[in-house]
Each structure stands twice: as structure tokens, then as C-alpha cells.
Write a protein that holds these residues in place. Structure first.
Motif, PDB file in Angstrom:
ATOM      1  N   GLY A  92       0.803  -1.224   0.000  1.00 37.24           N
ATOM      2  CA  GLY A  92       0.000   0.000   0.000  1.00 37.24           C
ATOM      3  C   GLY A  92       0.834   1.271   0.000  1.00 37.24           C
ATOM      4  O   GLY A  92       0.322   2.345  -0.299  1.00 37.24           O
ATOM      5  N   GLU A  93       2.121   1.158   0.334  1.00 35.43           N
ATOM      6  CA  GLU A  93       2.970   2.368   0.339  1.00 35.43           C
ATOM      7  C   GLU A  93       3.217   2.836  -1.096  1.00 35.43           C
ATOM      8  O   GLU A  93       3.102   2.055  -2.033  1.00 35.43           O
ATOM      9  CB  GLU A  93       4.338   2.038   0.959  1.00 35.43           C
ATOM     10  N   ALA A  94       3.592   4.114  -1.236  1.00 32.93           N
ATOM     11  CA  ALA A  94       3.945   4.627  -2.564  1.00 32.93           C
ATOM     12  C   ALA A  94       5.339   4.120  -2.934  1.00 32.93           C
ATOM     13  O   ALA A  94       6.256   4.145  -2.101  1.00 32.93           O
ATOM     14  CB  ALA A  94       3.926   6.151  -2.549  1.00 32.93           C
ATOM     15  N   ASP A  95       5.472   3.673  -4.171  1.00 38.64           N
ATOM     16  CA  ASP A  95       6.780   3.262  -4.678  1.00 38.64           C
ATOM     17  C   ASP A  95       7.485   4.524  -5.193  1.00 38.64           C
ATOM     18  O   ASP A  95       7.101   5.078  -6.221  1.00 38.64           O
ATOM     19  CB  ASP A  95       6.573   2.244  -5.802  1.00 38.64           C
ATOM     20  N   LEU A  96       8.512   4.942  -4.479  1.00 33.96           N
ATOM     21  CA  LEU A  96       9.179   6.206  -4.822  1.00 33.96           C
ATOM     22  C   LEU A  96      10.488   5.982  -5.579  1.00 33.96           C
ATOM     23  O   LEU A  96      11.314   6.888  -5.698  1.00 33.96           O
ATOM     24  CB  LEU A  96       9.427   7.020  -3.545  1.00 33.96           C
ATOM     25  N   SER A  97      10.652   4.749  -6.107  1.00 31.56           N
ATOM     26  CA  SER A  97      11.940   4.453  -6.743  1.00 31.56           C
ATOM     27  C   SER A  97      12.159   5.296  -8.009  1.00 31.56           C
ATOM     28  O   SER A  97      13.292   5.654  -8.326  1.00 31.56           O
ATOM     29  CB  SER A  97      12.046   2.954  -7.063  1.00 31.56           C
ATOM     30  N   TYR A  98      11.075   5.622  -8.750  1.00 31.93           N
ATOM     31  CA  TYR A  98      11.260   6.453  -9.958  1.00 31.93           C
ATOM     32  C   TYR A  98      11.683   7.871  -9.550  1.00 31.93           C
ATOM     33  O   TYR A  98      12.537   8.482 -10.185  1.00 31.93           O
ATOM     34  CB  TYR A  98       9.968   6.529 -10.775  1.00 31.93           C
ATOM     35  N   VAL A  99      11.063   8.359  -8.484  1.00 37.22           N
ATOM     36  CA  VAL A  99      11.399   9.707  -8.010  1.00 37.22           C
ATOM     37  C   VAL A  99      12.857   9.726  -7.558  1.00 37.22           C
ATOM     38  O   VAL A  99      13.630  10.635  -7.901  1.00 37.22           O
ATOM     39  CB  VAL A  99      10.466  10.129  -6.842  1.00 37.22           C
ATOM     40  N   GLU A 100      13.255   8.692  -6.833  1.00 43.31           N
ATOM     41  CA  GLU A 100      14.637   8.663  -6.336  1.00 43.31           C
ATOM     42  C   GLU A 100      15.636   8.597  -7.492  1.00 43.31           C
ATOM     43  O   GLU A 100      16.642   9.313  -7.490  1.00 43.31           O
ATOM     44  CB  GLU A 100      14.856   7.464  -5.391  1.00 43.31           C
ATOM     45  N   SER A 101      15.331   7.767  -8.492  1.00 45.13           N
ATOM     46  CA  SER A 101      16.326   7.645  -9.568  1.00 45.13           C
ATOM     47  C   SER A 101      16.432   8.965 -10.344  1.00 45.13           C
ATOM     48  O   SER A 101      17.518   9.355 -10.773  1.00 45.13           O
ATOM     49  CB  SER A 101      16.028   6.442 -10.465  1.00 45.13           C
ATOM     50  N   VAL A 102      15.316   9.681 -10.485  1.00 45.46           N
ATOM     51  CA  VAL A 102      15.378  10.991 -11.162  1.00 45.46           C
ATOM     52  C   VAL A 102      16.203  11.967 -10.308  1.00 45.46           C
ATOM     53  O   VAL A 102      17.052  12.708 -10.825  1.00 45.46           O
ATOM     54  CB  VAL A 102      13.957  11.544 -11.427  1.00 45.46           C
ATOM     55  N   PHE A 288      -1.626   7.203   1.768  1.00 44.84           N
ATOM     56  CA  PHE A 288      -1.860   8.116   2.899  1.00 44.84           C
ATOM     57  C   PHE A 288      -2.090   7.295   4.170  1.00 44.84           C
ATOM     58  O   PHE A 288      -1.593   7.642   5.247  1.00 44.84           O
ATOM     59  CB  PHE A 288      -3.066   9.009   2.581  1.00 44.84           C
ATOM     60  N   ARG A 289      -2.840   6.195   3.990  1.00 41.10           N
ATOM     61  CA  ARG A 289      -3.087   5.290   5.123  1.00 41.10           C
ATOM     62  C   ARG A 289      -1.734   4.752   5.646  1.00 41.10           C
ATOM     63  O   ARG A 289      -1.478   4.727   6.845  1.00 41.10           O
ATOM     64  CB  ARG A 289      -3.980   4.143   4.639  1.00 41.10           C
ATOM     65  N   LYS A 300      -7.911   4.976  10.642  1.00 43.67           N
ATOM     66  CA  LYS A 300      -8.801   3.847  10.303  1.00 43.67           C
ATOM     67  C   LYS A 300      -9.898   4.246   9.308  1.00 43.67           C
ATOM     68  O   LYS A 300     -10.377   3.421   8.545  1.00 43.67           O
ATOM     69  CB  LYS A 300      -9.478   3.336  11.575  1.00 43.67           C
ATOM     70  N   LEU A 301     -10.299   5.513   9.363  1.00 48.15           N
ATOM     71  CA  LEU A 301     -11.346   5.991   8.455  1.00 48.15           C
ATOM     72  C   LEU A 301     -10.992   5.643   6.997  1.00 48.15           C
ATOM     73  O   LEU A 301     -11.856   5.273   6.198  1.00 48.15           O
ATOM     74  CB  LEU A 301     -11.481   7.513   8.624  1.00 48.15           C
TER      75      LEU A 301
END
Ligand code: NAD
Length: 464
Positions: A92-102, A288-289, A300-301
């Protein structure tokens, strides 16, 4: 004048690049997908977005360039927008690998003061990670700032949303970067762009000029996640109320009108249906969760928002079963595959999930979508049929499903549909028609949160 690089030429990057060129900037749009770049250089637009072909044609080769060299784009620009994908990981987490490589690549090519701007939707703290990665990677003493400038455009109206935004959120931690961002957006915030004769026409109720909201980087990151989570919550909320309407015999359209006309609530995002989808809401709510949990708050909402959304599809599948009894071998016509009207995007589309569920139960599907058939053909790889219009979908079908809220599906010739369908059964997952209208035309009609019209004997159907 600041030169701009936009990294990523997808729904956000390409629109941002074309719109910044429209505002007078010299823009390099960078992507590592060479096929996409070739297509853009030939003048073909890989996505369905109103006004985008006109803007790209107007500025391509002059103010707007396409490139696969991030290094060159970094060296020739002071402002670099990162607009690459931030998909969901399995947890469920965001995959930030593209952001990191940029970010690493920018750090390797930096040759002077740069403002690096997160346009992609990212969790809180990402700007700090980008800063850290840049400091660890760069081998020079060059200065830079990292800014969060979340994008609120909606697919289908992306160009007008970009040029006529409700607000521009800029999260900065330095006055130097704030000045650059104020300058970049000044054609909009001063109203200068809206005087131009060639401007893209303004939509109804545009806020002119838009305000620029200056915040810290962390606040800006949270504004984006919280905005999308709130909108998704509104959709799940009205869908939950629709389920209650079905139980007690109330009408969700009446209820939503009554709720939405309260100016504190507003009518938008109170349309009951088969749930939200697309490349943003599902992934952003779950990211976000996940980030809330990491920060020590159990939100929890958001779990409920996601569950109601899933449940909405299951309920619709159950409605199809109720209408058709057994599914194996049945022929069903499907109107709409995109996650909403106005776009060709099928990512996380509820329509796609439903069609996949039906195919797995042995249903023969014939589908039509005004813009998403190319993408859907690749996805389904021969397991469903496609037709060229809504009427061809209906011909000989045991039932017709409306799964996407395209305008053209809301004004079909119902008499003709009735003649074409094997059985006059319509399941409307977007409430595009009223039960009264469907009753007049003699359909069995099942929609969301409203009364069900049972199948009539032919003798009961009034003559047209
Ligand atoms: P997309 O998948 O359509 O486009 C991303 C592009 O980035 C692709 O063309 C890909 O080839 C390119 N890319 C990936 N890695 C790269 C690299 N290292 N160098 C150069 N290019 C690279 O995604 P999108 O829908 O435009 O979304 C981008 C971001 O914007 C996401 O974070 C999304 O959540 C956010 N966002 C999207 C929307 C929307 O409606 N689609 C709205 C607001 C915000």
C-alpha cells in the motif's frame, strides 16, 4: 526567463509541459520511454485529453522540446519538475523508486542553482528524502532547493484544470525558491494569461486569477494526499448512503441533492456509482493510510473508505447475478471501460475489474468505450469482443451494463436499444438514466441506490 524541464511525459508531465509552454516558457519534456518520445515528436498524443493536441502542435519544436536526456535538460534549465509515476507497492505504500532515480540523475548533472519540484503525488517527507539523496549524490557545491507543488488536475479536463486551477499550492522552505515559483506561475496569478486572445477557453466557474497558497514542503505534501483522500471519502460516503437507500426504498439522487445543496457540503463527488478508480484515488488513499501509520497515527477511516469502494463493485456484480441468474455463457454488453468519462485511462478502473470478474465466470463480453478501447484491447488480449458503438454492443446481448459516465451514454436512443437487446435489461452503474424514463421504455432497470424496475411482460409495455 526561467527555463523549465519536466521529467515524465504522462498525464501530468505532458500536460504541465504543454501548459508551461503555453504560458510562454521554454520547456524540455524528458521521458525514458523512447517509443513515447518518438510518438510525441511525430505530433501524436499518447493520451486522450481535450486541448492537449492543440497546445502540443502550437508549441512543439519551438518552446516545447522532447528529450530522453535528463542530464542535458537539467544543465539547460533552472527549474525541474518531477512528474514520474508513484505507483502502489504491494503493502500500500507509494513506490518512490522512480522519483529517487530521477533525483540522483539530477544531482549528477547539476551545474548551478536549481529548483527541484515534486509534481508527482508523494508522501510527506519525500522532499526531505530528495534533498538527502541529492546531497549524497552530487559531487559539486551547487545550491538547490526542493519544492512541493502538487498537481490537482483531473484527467479529461487536465489542460483547463492546469490553466484555470482553483488554487496553486507551493510548499517551500526557502524564500529564494518561493520567488522562483511565484514568478513561474505569475502569468496565471496576475491574470495576464487570461487576457491573451489565444488562451484556452475558460471553464464554467473558473477562479480568475487563482490564488497561490504558500506553505512548508511538508504541508504541501499533506495537502495533496489529504485532498484526494477527502474526495475519495465523499464518494465512498455517498455509496454507503446509496446502499441504505436500497434497503429502505429511498432514492439516492434525491438524498444526494438534499445533502449537496448544503453549501458546507457541496454537490461535487456525491454521485453514487460503482466506486472510484483511476491512477490516483486508490493508490493515494492507501499511501496516505500507510504513511499515517508510519507517522504513528492509525487513520482507520481510510480503511473504511477503501472497503466501501471494494464493496460497491461486489454489490454491482451481485445485482448482475440477480438480474441474470446464472452467468456462464451469457452475452453481456458493456458501455464504458475507462475509470471515468472523458479519459482513456483504464488504470484501476472499476469497469475493468467488473469485466474481468465476469469473464472469469464464463460471460461473453462485448464492450465499447469512446476513448479507452486501444488500451483495453491490449489488456484483454482477445478475451472480450469490442464493438464500434453502443448500439452494436447491445445487439443480441442478454443485458447491457453502463460502467463509465461518458456523456454519450446518457443520451442513447432507448427505443432502439430495446429493439436490439435480446432481453430488455439494463444495469446502470453510473445512474445516467432515471427509473421513470426506463419504465416508460419497458426496461428492467437496476441502478445504484434507487428502486429496481422488474422485468415486464411485453404486454405491459406501453406503445411508444
Ligand atoms: P504516467 O504513468 O502517465 O506518466 C509517468 C511518466 O514518467 C511515464 O511516461 C514514464 O515513462 C515516465 N518516467 C518514469 N521514470 C522516468 C525517468 N526515470 N525518467 C524520465 N521519465 C520517466 O503518470 P501520471 O498519471 O502522469 O502521474 C504522474 C504523477 O502525478 C503520479 O505521482 C500521480 O499520482 C500524480 N498525479 C496524477 C494525476 C492524474 O490525473 N493522472 C493527477 C495529479 C497528480
Amino acid at each position: 526567463m526561467n527555463k523549465i524541464a519536466v521529467v515524465g511525459s504522462g498525464y501530468v508531465g505532458l500536460v504541465a509541459a504543454a501548459c508551461f509552454a503555453e504560458l510562454g516558457y521554454s520547456v524540455t519534456c524528458v521521458d525514458n520511454d523512447l517509443a513515447k518520445l518518438e510518438c510525441l515528436r511525430r505530433g501524436e498524443i499518447p493520451i486522450h485529453e481535450k486541448f492537449l493536441p492543440e497546445l502540443v502542435a502550437r508549441h512543439s519544436g519551438t518552446r516545447l522540446q522532447f528529450s530522453d536526456s535528463l542530464a542535458e535538460a537539467v544543465r539547460s534549465s533552472t527549474v525541474i519538475f518531477i512528474a514520474v509515476g508513484t505507483p502502489s507497492k504491494d503493502n500500500g505504500e507509494a513506490d518512490l523508486s522512480y522519483v529517487e532515480s530521477v533525483a540522483r540523475e539530477i544531482a549528477r548533472s547539476i551545474n548551478g542553482y536549481k529548483v527541484i519540484i515534486e509534481k508527482s503525488t508523494v508522501p510527506v517527507y519525500t522532499s526531505e528524502w530528495i534533498r538527502r539523496v541529492m546531497l549524497l549524490t552530487t559531487r559539486t557545491e551547487c545550491e538547490f532547493d526542493v519544492v512541493s507543488n502538487p498537481e490537482f488536475l483531473r484527467e479529461g479536463t487536465a489542460v483547463t484544470d492546469f490553466l484555470y486551477p482553483d488554487r496553486i499550492v507551493v510548499g517551500v522552505n526557502s524564500e529564494r525558491a518561493a520567488a522562483v515559483l511565484r514568478d513561474i506561475y505569475s502569468p496565471l496569478t496576475t491574470g495576464a494569461y487570461y487576457m491573451s486572445a489565444q488562451r484556452v477557453p475558460e471553464p464554467d466557474r473558473a477562479t480568475i486569477p487563482p490564488q497561490l497558497i504558500l506553505t512548508s514542503a511538508k504541508s504541501a505534501e499533506l495537502i495533496k494526499h489529504a485532498s484526494n483522500a477527502f474526495l475519495a471519502m465523499k464518494i465512498s460516503f455517498i455509496n454507503a448512503v446509496a446502499s441504505i437507500c436500497e434497503e429502505v426504498g429511498a432514492d439516492i439522487e434525491q438524498v444526494a441533492r438534499g445533502i449537496g445543496s448544503d453549501s458546507r457540503i457541496g454537490p461535487q463527488f456525491l454521485r453514487a456509482g460503482i466506486g472510484y478508480g483511476g491512477s490516483c484515488f486508490p493508490k493515494d488513499v492507501s499511501a496516505f493510510r500507510a504513511v499515517s501509520r508510519q507517522c504513528g497515527y492509525d487513520f482507520k477511516l481510510l480503511e473504511d473508505v477503501m472497503q466501501i469502494n471494494e464493496e460497491q463493485r461486489r454489490r454491482f456484480l451481485q445485482k448482475i447475478r440477480t438480474a441474470l441468474w446464472t452467468l456462464k455463457g451469457k452475452k453481456i454488453g458493456v458501455l464504458g471501460l475507462a475509470f471515468k468519462g472523458g479519459t482513456d485511462d483504464i488504470r484501476e478502473s472499476p469497469a475493468i475489474a467488473l469485466v474481468q470478474g465476469l469473464v472469469s465466470e464464463g460471460v461473453q463480453i462485448t464492450a465499447y468505450d469512446p476513448a479507452a478501447m486501444k488500451r483495453a484491447r491490449e489488456l484483454f488480449n482477445g478475451s472480450i469482443h469490442f464493438a464500434e458503438n453502443a448500439y452494436a454492443v447491445a445487439a443480441g446481448a442478454d443485458a447491457l451494463l453502463i460502467l463509465t459516465d461518458w456523456d454519450e451514454f446518457a443520451s442513447l436512443d432507448l427505443k432502439h436499444l430495446h429493439e436490439l437487446l435480446e432481453y430488455p435489461i439494463i444495469l446502470d452503474g453510473r445512474n445516467l438514466y432515471t427509473p421513470e424514463e426506463m419504465e416508460r421504455h419497458g426496461f428492467m432497470y437496476i441502478s445504484i441506490g434507487r428502486k429496481v424496475l422488474p422485468l415486464k411482460q411485453l404486454a405491459d409495455v406501453p406503445a411508444q
